[in-house]
Design a protein around this motif. Structure first.
Motif, PDB file in Angstrom:
ATOM      1  N   PHE A 146     -15.104  -1.944  16.618  1.00 32.69           N
ATOM      2  CA  PHE A 146     -14.513  -3.276  16.444  1.00 32.69           C
ATOM      3  C   PHE A 146     -15.143  -4.272  17.410  1.00 32.69           C
ATOM      4  N   HIS A 147     -15.497  -5.432  16.881  1.00 31.67           N
ATOM      5  CA  HIS A 147     -16.093  -6.514  17.668  1.00 31.67           C
ATOM      6  C   HIS A 147     -15.538  -7.855  17.206  1.00 31.67           C
ATOM      7  N   LYS A 150     -12.163   2.301  28.901  1.00 27.37           N
ATOM      8  CA  LYS A 150     -12.769   1.902  30.184  1.00 27.37           C
ATOM      9  C   LYS A 150     -14.283   2.006  30.115  1.00 27.37           C
ATOM     10  N   LYS A 151     -14.772   2.617  29.035  1.00 25.46           N
ATOM     11  CA  LYS A 151     -16.210   2.809  28.906  1.00 25.46           C
ATOM     12  C   LYS A 151     -16.797   1.892  27.846  1.00 25.46           C
ATOM     13  N   ASN A 152     -18.115   1.892  27.788  1.00 26.17           N
ATOM     14  CA  ASN A 152     -18.836   1.035  26.868  1.00 26.17           C
ATOM     15  C   ASN A 152     -19.831   1.906  26.096  1.00 26.17           C
ATOM     16  N   VAL A 167     -13.924   2.697  18.279  1.00 18.64           N
ATOM     17  CA  VAL A 167     -14.536   2.177  19.497  1.00 18.64           C
ATOM     18  C   VAL A 167     -14.254   0.686  19.609  1.00 18.64           C
ATOM     19  N   MET A 168     -13.595   0.281  20.698  1.00 23.75           N
ATOM     20  CA  MET A 168     -13.403  -1.134  20.946  1.00 23.75           C
ATOM     21  C   MET A 168     -14.665  -1.629  21.665  1.00 23.75           C
ATOM     22  N   GLY A 169     -15.289  -2.643  21.109  1.00 26.94           N
ATOM     23  CA  GLY A 169     -16.580  -3.107  21.639  1.00 26.94           C
ATOM     24  C   GLY A 169     -16.530  -3.573  23.090  1.00 26.94           C
ATOM     25  N   HIS A 170     -17.662  -3.374  23.788  1.00 30.91           N
ATOM     26  CA  HIS A 170     -17.863  -3.864  25.157  1.00 30.91           C
ATOM     27  C   HIS A 170     -16.955  -3.156  26.169  1.00 30.91           C
TER      28      HIS A 170
END
Ligand SMILES: [Zn+2]
Length: 232
Positions: free
Chosen positions: A132-133, A106-108, A59-62
């Protein structure tokens, strides 16, 4: 005892012959047996269900209207998607022993979880989630946010990657055990394994410089750290 060798020789051959024949028959029987055994073993192997591969969700953050932290002319959401995601995807494809998928960029995940009761509520409990953040507001280096008091082997491998390419945040020395992150708590309460990687400070010029410069190596090392598999 005195011996007549001619008689002895003939007698010996006569005695030996059935023995040789018997041995040959036995060997052939053994070979046949072995063939049958290995055939049966092969059949059993083919019948046994192949072990399901371990699934990792990255998951890519934000994203989805939430830029996350800002710094060095970019945002957390943009930097993670523009620089890190393509490299992670590239190396994720090379992994053989596990399956890696990516949360729709495209989602959070956080808002999907907290405002729509989806996201972390809907994930398969056997999935391991790697988020990841990038950190803010001020400092240097990264760390891994963990969900048990002690880091797992995977957490340790992930921290090593940060240490090698960006450096560790001195405040945590690699790991931070947090129980006040609401999205993560949903995972925790559902018994879902996860690691949250703070790869460095988006506000720190040097951290961003190192992240950009080594991004391919970092992504490869991160995928190897996650799956514990060497990529060629
Ligand atoms: Zn963040």
């Amino acid at each position: 005892m005195k011996h007549n060798w001619k008689i002895g020789f003939v007698a010996g051959i006569t005695l030996l012959l059935p023995l040789v024949l018997a041995t040959t028959t036995l060997t052939t029987a053994n070979a046949a047996n072995k063939t049958t055994t290995s055939k049966t073993a092969k059949k059993a192997k083919a019948k046994a269900k192949p072990k399901a591969k371990k699934h990792y969700l990255i998951v890519m953050g934000h994203g989805a209207g939430d830029p996350g932290a800002r710094g060095n002319g970019t945002t957390e959401a943009t930097f993670l998607r523009k620089h890190m995601l393509p490299q992670l995807r590239k190396y994720a494809k090379k992994v053989k022993g596990s399956t890696i998928t990516f949360y729709n960029p495209k989602k959070n995940l956080v808002s999907d979880t907290l405002y729509h009761h989806k996201g972390s509520y809907k994930l398969n409990k056997k999935t391991t989630v790697i988020m990841f953040h990038l950190d803010a507001p001020a400092g240097h280096g990264g760390h891994v946010i963990i969900h048990k008091k002690h880091p797992t082997k995977r957490d340790r491998r992930l921290a090593k990657v940060i240490k090698k390419y960006v450096g560790l945040n001195r405040a945590y020395n690699g790991f931070s055990y947090r129980t006040n992150l609401r999205n993560c708590n949903v995972l925790r309460h559902r018994g879902i394994d996860y690691s949250l990687v703070e790869s460095g400070f988006i506000t720190n010029k040097n951290d961003v410089k190192h992240l950009k410069k080594h991004m391919a190596k970092i992504a490869k090392a991160d995928i190897e750290a996650i799956t514990n598999e060497k990529i060629k």
